[in-house]
Design a protein around this motif. Structure first.
Motif, short mmCIF file in Angstrom:
data_model
loop_
_atom_site.label_atom_id
_atom_site.label_comp_id
_atom_site.label_asym_id
_atom_site.label_seq_id
_atom_site.Cartn_x
_atom_site.Cartn_y
_atom_site.Cartn_z
N ASP A 133 38.17 33.47 80.44
CA ASP A 133 37.16 34.09 79.57
C ASP A 133 37.22 35.61 79.60
O ASP A 133 36.56 36.28 78.81
CB ASP A 133 35.76 33.64 80.00
CG ASP A 133 35.61 32.14 79.88
OD1 ASP A 133 35.80 31.62 78.78
OD2 ASP A 133 35.33 31.49 80.91
N LEU A 134 37.99 36.13 80.53
CA LEU A 134 38.07 37.58 80.68
C LEU A 134 39.40 38.11 80.16
O LEU A 134 39.79 39.23 80.43
CB LEU A 134 37.88 37.96 82.16
CG LEU A 134 36.48 37.66 82.70
CD1 LEU A 134 36.44 37.75 84.22
CD2 LEU A 134 35.45 38.63 82.10
N ARG A 135 40.11 37.26 79.41
CA ARG A 135 41.38 37.70 78.83
C ARG A 135 41.18 38.23 77.43
O ARG A 135 40.33 37.75 76.68
CB ARG A 135 42.37 36.53 78.78
CG ARG A 135 42.92 36.15 80.14
CD ARG A 135 44.00 35.10 80.01
NE ARG A 135 45.10 35.58 79.18
CZ ARG A 135 46.20 34.87 78.93
NH1 ARG A 135 46.33 33.66 79.41
NH2 ARG A 135 47.17 35.36 78.18
N ILE A 136 42.00 39.19 77.09
CA ILE A 136 41.93 39.72 75.72
C ILE A 136 42.50 38.65 74.78
O ILE A 136 43.29 37.79 75.19
CB ILE A 136 42.70 41.05 75.60
CG1 ILE A 136 42.28 41.80 74.33
CG2 ILE A 136 44.21 40.83 75.66
CD1 ILE A 136 42.68 43.26 74.32
N LEU A 176 34.44 48.43 69.69
CA LEU A 176 34.00 47.10 69.25
C LEU A 176 32.92 46.55 70.17
O LEU A 176 32.00 45.87 69.72
CB LEU A 176 35.18 46.13 69.23
CG LEU A 176 36.33 46.48 68.29
CD1 LEU A 176 37.48 45.49 68.47
CD2 LEU A 176 35.85 46.51 66.85
N ALA A 177 33.03 46.83 71.46
CA ALA A 177 32.06 46.29 72.41
C ALA A 177 30.66 46.83 72.15
O ALA A 177 29.67 46.24 72.56
CB ALA A 177 32.48 46.63 73.84
N GLU A 178 30.58 47.96 71.44
CA GLU A 178 29.27 48.51 71.12
C GLU A 178 28.86 48.20 69.69
O GLU A 178 27.69 47.94 69.42
CB GLU A 178 29.26 50.03 71.32
CG GLU A 178 29.31 50.42 72.80
CD GLU A 178 29.53 51.92 73.00
OE1 GLU A 178 29.06 52.72 72.16
OE2 GLU A 178 30.20 52.28 73.99
N LEU A 210 31.17 38.31 74.13
CA LEU A 210 30.99 39.38 75.13
C LEU A 210 29.58 39.40 75.75
O LEU A 210 29.46 39.48 76.98
CB LEU A 210 31.33 40.73 74.48
CG LEU A 210 31.48 41.94 75.40
CD1 LEU A 210 32.50 41.69 76.50
CD2 LEU A 210 31.89 43.16 74.57
N VAL A 241 32.06 31.31 83.93
CA VAL A 241 33.06 32.29 83.50
C VAL A 241 34.29 32.18 84.39
O VAL A 241 34.18 32.22 85.61
CB VAL A 241 32.49 33.73 83.57
CG1 VAL A 241 33.57 34.75 83.22
CG2 VAL A 241 31.30 33.87 82.63
N VAL A 298 29.08 37.03 78.66
CA VAL A 298 29.82 37.20 79.92
C VAL A 298 28.96 38.04 80.85
O VAL A 298 29.09 39.25 80.94
CB VAL A 298 31.20 37.87 79.67
CG1 VAL A 298 31.97 38.00 80.97
CG2 VAL A 298 32.01 37.07 78.67
N THR A 299 28.02 37.36 81.51
CA THR A 299 27.06 38.05 82.37
C THR A 299 27.31 37.68 83.82
O THR A 299 28.01 36.70 84.11
CB THR A 299 25.63 37.66 82.01
OG1 THR A 299 25.53 36.24 82.21
CG2 THR A 299 25.29 38.00 80.57
N VAL A 335 33.11 39.91 69.55
CA VAL A 335 34.18 39.95 70.55
C VAL A 335 34.10 38.65 71.34
O VAL A 335 33.21 38.46 72.16
CB VAL A 335 34.03 41.17 71.48
CG1 VAL A 335 35.09 41.14 72.58
CG2 VAL A 335 34.13 42.46 70.67
N ILE A 336 35.03 37.74 71.02
CA ILE A 336 34.93 36.39 71.56
C ILE A 336 36.19 36.07 72.37
O ILE A 336 37.31 36.33 71.93
CB ILE A 336 34.75 35.38 70.42
CG1 ILE A 336 33.37 35.63 69.76
CG2 ILE A 336 34.83 33.94 70.92
CD1 ILE A 336 33.21 35.00 68.42
N GLY A 337 35.97 35.56 73.57
CA GLY A 337 37.09 35.25 74.47
C GLY A 337 37.83 34.01 74.06
O GLY A 337 37.48 33.32 73.10
#
Lengths: 756, 141
Positions: free
Chosen positions: B45-48, B12-14, B28, B41, B31-32, B20-22
């Protein structure tokens, strides 16, 4: 009266071999020491009524223990079971090794197979068939490997440095654990930072107490877990303080936090924990593996693991470890295939153990290759450790097999270590955890193991670890600290790993990260269907694997010889006098030298200067009142023919033939080429005193005596492995100088700067 | 992500990074490192998310991995369950922790009613039934 003990001394020799430190157990199924079958193992069978499993391997539903029950409800697919269970296990066994039967078909059938049926099937395969079937059945196409990164002091600087080197060697996962459990947070932070040096994508776990491990994961430091153990008997499970439901709950909990997870199971755990029910190791393991598929975990760490050493004491135990791995992949689980616990002190048993996995590949060949030294491994020594890393790299090269690792140069390793230590130090300073000194850092950069370091004490690390935990420091704080202190690449790399959990792509079966992309059984499925299919080394990957350090080529040999050329020019002069003829003087002994002797090549493989060798021969012959004559032959570089040609020109009928690499022979006119008087074939261990003896004996033969032959003592050195590459290159230099019609040359030699 | 996803949608990330939304709405690609440095961030924001887990469940199902898909479904239900309750429930599921069926049934009720974790609740209820049959409610230490 003789006091010699009545014992063949060979047994005393064998007593001293490392192998004898291994202890072996008698096969005893009643007491749990049986690898493949036991009288207590049930016969395969299933009863299904209205899509409900009413009996499993001879046990009726009302008698199911919790493992039977979990398997019956969550593993067995009642739509497939009647079809799959009706296939004879001998047929299934043949399907496993039939390259025309696709993996997917076997996986589909496995959804309907009971533990006893799975065990009965793989039992029919010999070790090679198991290995072949494993290669075909493993889930992901590209093989991978996992490292242990720990040390005896829980020193974070060393963890960071060792994590970075492990990443440099190409490990896809690194796993740490602690000597002191409260150091978990410090270990986690250190490995997370070290693992972000050089490239991104190495997954990381910190094996600790279940709740703590999940908390560390939630703080973002780790990306996977694998110490969720399951067992094959109910009582063992309960003694392990869990049930299939509690472990299954944990599996969902990890996934809900975006953390990759696999379970752990392996033969011997029930035996070690005392509740084996007299069942075979394989049958119990088949139950464990069905349970894991039933729980819905993507994979397993399997193949003995902590029980591997006890399993290896049983007849067929090592084959059993392979067989249980095969069941794991047949059940479509990612398999981190053991090869972690050190099952033996014998390096031969060790190499044999790893071979099928190295050649056939595995999702993670070792579920912990000790990337550190044995004494630094807090899990206990692994099958392979830091000490044996290069042996493994060479095995990859020998078999052109991808064991998941890539050789790195000394300078690369040093750079990675220094960078990791600087990065971690910066983070520790930024977060107010510690201020490592230059001496601490330098000691760790070059350290092979923690005995060499002057770094944090375990207590200082505990203080740091408690701070990380109590202050609620997360990976976001670490990323910010790295970026602030100029470690932008490492910050980016670490962020990239944490970002993986947003999409959850790496939660799918057998996922790893290569080149910044997630590869799993979904997008990189094993498609083995015979030669030319499945995983193959690309030319680029092959180049990486073969590129080990310190390899010889002919240029290197010539460069090394050129260094000696000047030295020899100061010691000896060779002058061609005329074409050499047959002598009538019964007092002369011809020393026949090879084409490159003293011209292109200047030392023997033992490292003796050719001038010194000639001096010994000449002196010894002269000492008996005979005349040494030097003749260079250009028609051959072969020792036998050099010797025989020398003898042919010799007035005494006795000659010596000697190659530049030092191999020599005493020959006599009229003998067959290979029926010489004395042969000195082991040039690398032939000393000057032997060359002197050779001269003396040649003289003695010339005088009609029968001397004691010179024996060059050898001690079983692997002469071929040490010298043959160089020898072949040297010999090629000599043979290139030969020409068939070349005439022998009488050579006058002059020893310079000393008295001959 | 409403339609069922398949193998072709993976990873999905590709294939669909913008979808893909936190948990707080950050996609995604946003999230830089720059966003992290700015403080935009957080760990949140880094949780599934449950959506991502259900998408992975679809993909696992499409790859004939039904049990894995079910685990992802149960995981999706647990995403918003607080850590303390998760750990307490896990503890209850260990042998001998619950003294009777009731404690587990109560945990199942909370999972179902408070967190809408119906699959997980059923799973815990099944454990309660099995533990009773196998005598796992006995005191162990």
């Amino acid at each position: 009266m003789s006091t010699t003990p009545n014992r063949w001394k060979r047994f005393a020799d064998w007593d001293e071999r490392p192998l004898r430190l291994d202890k072996f157990a008698v096969e005893d199924a009643a007491n749990g020491f049986a690898a493949f079958t036991s009288p207590a193992d049930p016969k395969p069978g299933i009863g299904i009524n209205a899509s409900r499993v009413i009996s499993l391997d001879g046990v009726l539903e009302h008698e199911f223990d919790m493992i039977d029950l979990f398997i019956a409800r969550h593993h067995i697919d009642p739509d497939i079971a009647p079809e799959a269970m009706a296939i004879p296990s001998s047929t299934l066994a043949r399907m496993l090794v039939d390259m025309h039967v696709p993996r997917q078909e076997l996986v589909r059938l496995a959804h309907g197979l009971t533990p006893a049926k799975l065990a009965e099937t793989v039992s029919q395969l010999n070790a090679l068939e198991i290995a072949f079937a494993y290669q075909k059945m493993r889930a992901r196409k590209i093989p991978g490997n996992q490292a242990h990164v720990t040390n005896a002091k829980d020193d974070p600087l060393q963890l960071a440095a060792d994590a970075a080197t492990a990443v440099g060697f190409g490990f896809d996962e690194i796993e740490t654990t602690m000597r002191v459990s409260r150091n978990a947070w410090s270990n986690a932070l250190a490995c997370a930072v070290g693992g972000a040096v050089g490239r991104w994508g190495t997954l990381f776990q910190c094996s600790s107490e279940e709740a703590e491990e999940l908390r560390i994961g939630m703080a973002g430091f780790t990306s996977y877990a694998e110490t969720v153990s399951v067992y094959g008997t109910e009582k063992t499970f309960i003694d392990g303080d869990d049930t299939p439901w509690s472990k299954g709950f944990l599996a969902a909990a990890y996934a809900s936090r975006g953390i990759k997870m696999r379970c752990t199971s392996g033969a011997g755990s029930e035996l070690l924990m005392g509740f084996h029910e007299s069942k075979s190791l394989l049958y119990l393991e088949a139950r464990c593996l069905c349970l894991q598929r039933a729980m819905g975990v993507q994979g397993t760490q399997n193949g003995g693991i902590d029980g591997a050493p006890v399993t290896a004491t049983v007849p067929g135990g090592v084959r059993e470890l392979m067989a249980e791995n095969l069941i794991a992949v047949w059940l479509d689980l990612e398999c981190a295939s053991g090869n972690d616990a050190r099952t033996t002190e014998s390096e031969i048993r060790l190499g044999a153990k790893i071979w099928p996995y190295l050649v056939g590949g595995s999702d993670l060949i070792c579920s912990g290759f000790g990337s550190i030294l044995k004494y630094d491994n807090s899990f206990n020594p692994s099958l392979f450790n830091g000490e044996e890393m290069e042996d493994y790299l060479v095995l990859q090269r020998d078999f052109e097999a991808d064991g998941g690792l890539t050789p790195i140069s000394e300078s690369t390793a040093l750079d990675l270590r220094a960078r990791a230590i600087e990065a971690l130090s910066a983070v520790q300073e930024e977060l107010g955890l510690a201020t490592p000194t230059a001496d601490m850092k330098q000691s760790v950069v070059v350290a092979s193991g923690s005995d060499d370091t002057r770094s944090f004490s375990p207590r200082e690390t505990s203080v740091m670890s408690e701070k990380i935990k109590s202050q609620g420091i997360t990976v976001v704080d670490v990323i910010k600290a790295l970026a602030k202190r100029g470690f932008a690449d490492e910050a980016e790399n670490l962020l990239s790993v944490v970002r993986l959990r947003l999409s959850g792509d790496y939660l799918q079966t057998a996922a790893l990260v290569r080149g910044g992309k997630v590869l799993s059984a979904i997008n990189n499925p094993n498609d083995y269907l015979g030669p030319g299919s499945g995983y193959r080394l690309s030319p680029e990957r092959r180049e990486e694997i073969v590129n080990i350090r310190d390899v010889l080529d002919q240029k290197e040999v010539l460069r090394s010889e050129a260094m000696h050329e000047k030295e020899e020019a100061k010691r000896i002069r060779y002058a061609r006098v005329k074409q050499a003829d047959v002598s009538q003087d019964s007092k002369d002994v011809v020393i026949g030298i090879s084409p490159g002797f003293g011209l292109k090549l200047f030392q023997t493989t033992a490292g003796h200067r050719l001038s010194d060798v000639l001096l010994e021969l000449v002196t010894a012959i002269s000492a008996r009142g005979l005349t040494p004559r030097i003749v260079r032959f250009n028609h051959t570089a072969d020792t036998s023919f050099l010797g025989l040609s020398a003898a042919g020109l010799s007035g005494s009928g006795v000659g010596i033939g000697i190659q530049a690499k030092g191999t020599a022979i005493i020959h006599q006119r009229g003998r067959l080429p290979h029926n010489n008087l004395e042969l000195f074939s082991n040039a690398p261990i032939t000393k000057l005193v032997h060359y002197r003896g050779m001269g003396a004996n040649a003289a003695a033969y010339a005088l009609g005596e029968m001397p004691e032959p010179i024996i060059v003592p050898q001690h079983g050195e692997a002469m071929g492995s040490r010298y043959h590459a160089r020898t072949a290159m040297i010999y090629a230099i000599e043979t290139a100088l030969t020409s068939e019609s070349a005439v022998p040359e009488e050579i006058a030699i002059e020893f310079l700067g000393r008295r001959a | 992500m409403t339609k069922k996803l398949g193998i072709a949608d993976y990873p999905l990330a590709e294939t669909q990074p913008e979808k893909v939304i936190g948990a707080r709405g950050l996609a995604l690609p946003d999230v830089t490192l720059a966003a992290v440095i700015k403080g935009d961030v957080t760990m949140e924001d880094l949780r599934i998310t449950p959506q991502a887990l259900r998408a992975q469940a679809d993909i696992a199902q499409a790859a004939n991995r039904g049990t894995l898909a079910q685990n992802f479904e149960r995981a999706a239900e647990l995403v918003n369950v607080p850590q303390d309750f998760i750990m307490a429930t896990y503890e209850l599921l260990r042998p001998g922790r619950a003294k009777s069926k009731d404690a587990l049934l109560e945990a199942a009720r909370i999972l179902r009613e408070t967190y809408h974790a119906t699959d997980m609740a059923t799973y815990v209820e099944e454990a309660a039934e099995v533990y009773e049959r196998r005598g796992l409610f006995t005191f162990r230490f």
